[in-house]
Design an enzyme around this catalytic site. Sequence first.
Site, PDB file in Angstrom:
ATOM      1  N   THR A 127       0.821  -1.210   0.000  1.00  0.00           N
ATOM      2  CA  THR A 127       0.000   0.000   0.000  1.00  0.00           C
ATOM      3  C   THR A 127       0.856   1.262   0.000  1.00  0.00           C
ATOM      4  O   THR A 127       1.859   1.357   0.703  1.00  0.00           O
ATOM      5  CB  THR A 127      -0.923   0.009   1.220  1.00  0.00           C
ATOM      6  OG1 THR A 127      -1.722  -1.174   1.210  1.00  0.00           O
ATOM      7  CG2 THR A 127      -1.838   1.230   1.208  1.00  0.00           C
ATOM      8  N   ALA A 179       0.321  -3.128 -14.139  1.00  0.00           N
ATOM      9  CA  ALA A 179       0.302  -4.105 -13.042  1.00  0.00           C
ATOM     10  C   ALA A 179       1.207  -5.291 -13.331  1.00  0.00           C
ATOM     11  O   ALA A 179       1.646  -5.983 -12.409  1.00  0.00           O
ATOM     12  CB  ALA A 179      -1.128  -4.594 -12.807  1.00  0.00           C
ATOM     13  N   GLU A 243      -4.472 -15.129   2.315  1.00  0.00           N
ATOM     14  CA  GLU A 243      -4.544 -13.929   3.147  1.00  0.00           C
ATOM     15  C   GLU A 243      -5.991 -13.622   3.512  1.00  0.00           C
ATOM     16  O   GLU A 243      -6.314 -13.331   4.675  1.00  0.00           O
ATOM     17  CB  GLU A 243      -3.929 -12.743   2.409  1.00  0.00           C
ATOM     18  CG  GLU A 243      -4.046 -11.430   3.167  1.00  0.00           C
ATOM     19  CD  GLU A 243      -3.441 -10.247   2.437  1.00  0.00           C
ATOM     20  OE1 GLU A 243      -3.579  -9.110   2.930  1.00  0.00           O
ATOM     21  OE2 GLU A 243      -2.819 -10.453   1.363  1.00  0.00           O
ATOM     22  N   LEU A 338     -25.925  -3.543  23.030  1.00  0.00           N
ATOM     23  CA  LEU A 338     -26.571  -4.328  24.084  1.00  0.00           C
ATOM     24  C   LEU A 338     -25.857  -4.183  25.423  1.00  0.00           C
ATOM     25  O   LEU A 338     -26.458  -4.447  26.469  1.00  0.00           O
ATOM     26  CB  LEU A 338     -26.624  -5.805  23.676  1.00  0.00           C
ATOM     27  CG  LEU A 338     -27.542  -6.127  22.491  1.00  0.00           C
ATOM     28  CD1 LEU A 338     -27.489  -7.607  22.159  1.00  0.00           C
ATOM     29  CD2 LEU A 338     -28.979  -5.691  22.776  1.00  0.00           C
ATOM     30  N   GLY A 340     -24.905  -1.287  26.432  1.00  0.00           N
ATOM     31  CA  GLY A 340     -25.230   0.051  26.906  1.00  0.00           C
ATOM     32  C   GLY A 340     -23.976   0.885  27.109  1.00  0.00           C
ATOM     33  O   GLY A 340     -22.981   0.735  26.402  1.00  0.00           O
ATOM     34  N   THR A 366     -10.793  -4.540   0.273  1.00  0.00           N
ATOM     35  CA  THR A 366     -12.019  -4.028   0.890  1.00  0.00           C
ATOM     36  C   THR A 366     -13.228  -4.887   0.511  1.00  0.00           C
ATOM     37  O   THR A 366     -13.191  -5.662  -0.452  1.00  0.00           O
ATOM     38  CB  THR A 366     -12.293  -2.582   0.428  1.00  0.00           C
ATOM     39  OG1 THR A 366     -12.514  -2.601  -0.997  1.00  0.00           O
ATOM     40  CG2 THR A 366     -11.124  -1.665   0.747  1.00  0.00           C
TER      41      THR A 366
END
Length: 380
Positions: A127, A179, A243, A338, A340, A366
């Site tokens: 990345t 690529a 992965e 739940l 709270g 993603t």
Amino acid sequence: MRREIFTDEHEAFRATVRTFLTKEVLPHYEQWEKDGIVSREAWLAAGRQGLLGLAVPEEYGGGGNDDFRYAAVLAEEFTRAGTPGLAVGLHNDIVGPYLTSLGTEEQKRRWLPGFCSGEIITAVAMTEPGAGSDLQGIRTTATDAGDHWVLNGTKTFISNGILADLVVVVAKTTPEGGAHGLSLLVVERGAEGFERGRNLDKIGQKAQDTAELFFNDVRVPKENLLGELDGAFIHLMTNLAQERMAIAVAGIAAAEHLLEITTAYVKEREAFGRPLARLQHIRFEIAELATECAVTRAFLDRCIADHAKGELDAVHASMAKWWATELQKRAADRCLQLHGGYGYMNEYRVARAFTDGRIQTIYGGTTEIMKEIIGRSLLG
């Protein structure tokens, strides 16, 4: 439902992993969260316990067993313990296959023993600030300079970025190739021009060191090319299914654990003079989550078994990653609700699970990319 994919050997390994977590990780984890990084001693302890390099051949110091079910056990137990900071999954399931399947004999003998002992911690640098899932957007370049490559570029969001001794860098070696002009270069700690930026401040997984990496005229020896020249795209695509499966396994394990702790909580917590569990809305919420977890678990266990046999394809791995991580995200949100106000407190496991798990639908591809892969397979 009784799970049928694990043998007695897998369950014995599960017991070993739980003991390791109890002795070597959980007593120190709060401090690692504050420090923003895991102790190197924890990696060495994992190596001594045989938790690193499970699939690496024994001749290089590994476990010699490529049965993915052992990796699944590791992912499940680390998730249940709430300890993603010690990123053994990244090390074993993502970097490991690159080194074992693409490495030359010399590279294997140079790197794998330390990989298995915990002396060499690894990372993958793909990345960039302007390129995530789109490999064609990668701008890091490696120029051929005869007996070495000259590497220039910036990577970001790199897990193990601070601790890593060995970084597999995706770089452009043939600029006009898109690529298909990318290669994998291994950069070792101490290389001149290789600098680490700040340990990034994330909303979760605080103990996991995630960093920016800078490469300024780094001389990378020709013998550090991993795999084929301009072959990174194929190499990356080959290993992405594993992965994504590792992330999916953690996703369903997290959802199941959230259901478990929330079920216990609503049985004990009272409102309006009676346990929350007596309220129909609460029972419906738990019933829905339990059913979603059971259905997802059945599919995931089938995928785990298929992958252990080498039969899982990229499309079903994408389905598993998308569905399990989105379930994890929904479960974390609903279970926190739940709880709270207590669910918003870091001392409760559900709060940390909420922030730690949010990245799951993002890294490794993603949810939107997963849907695109599945859609293309069906519609062309």
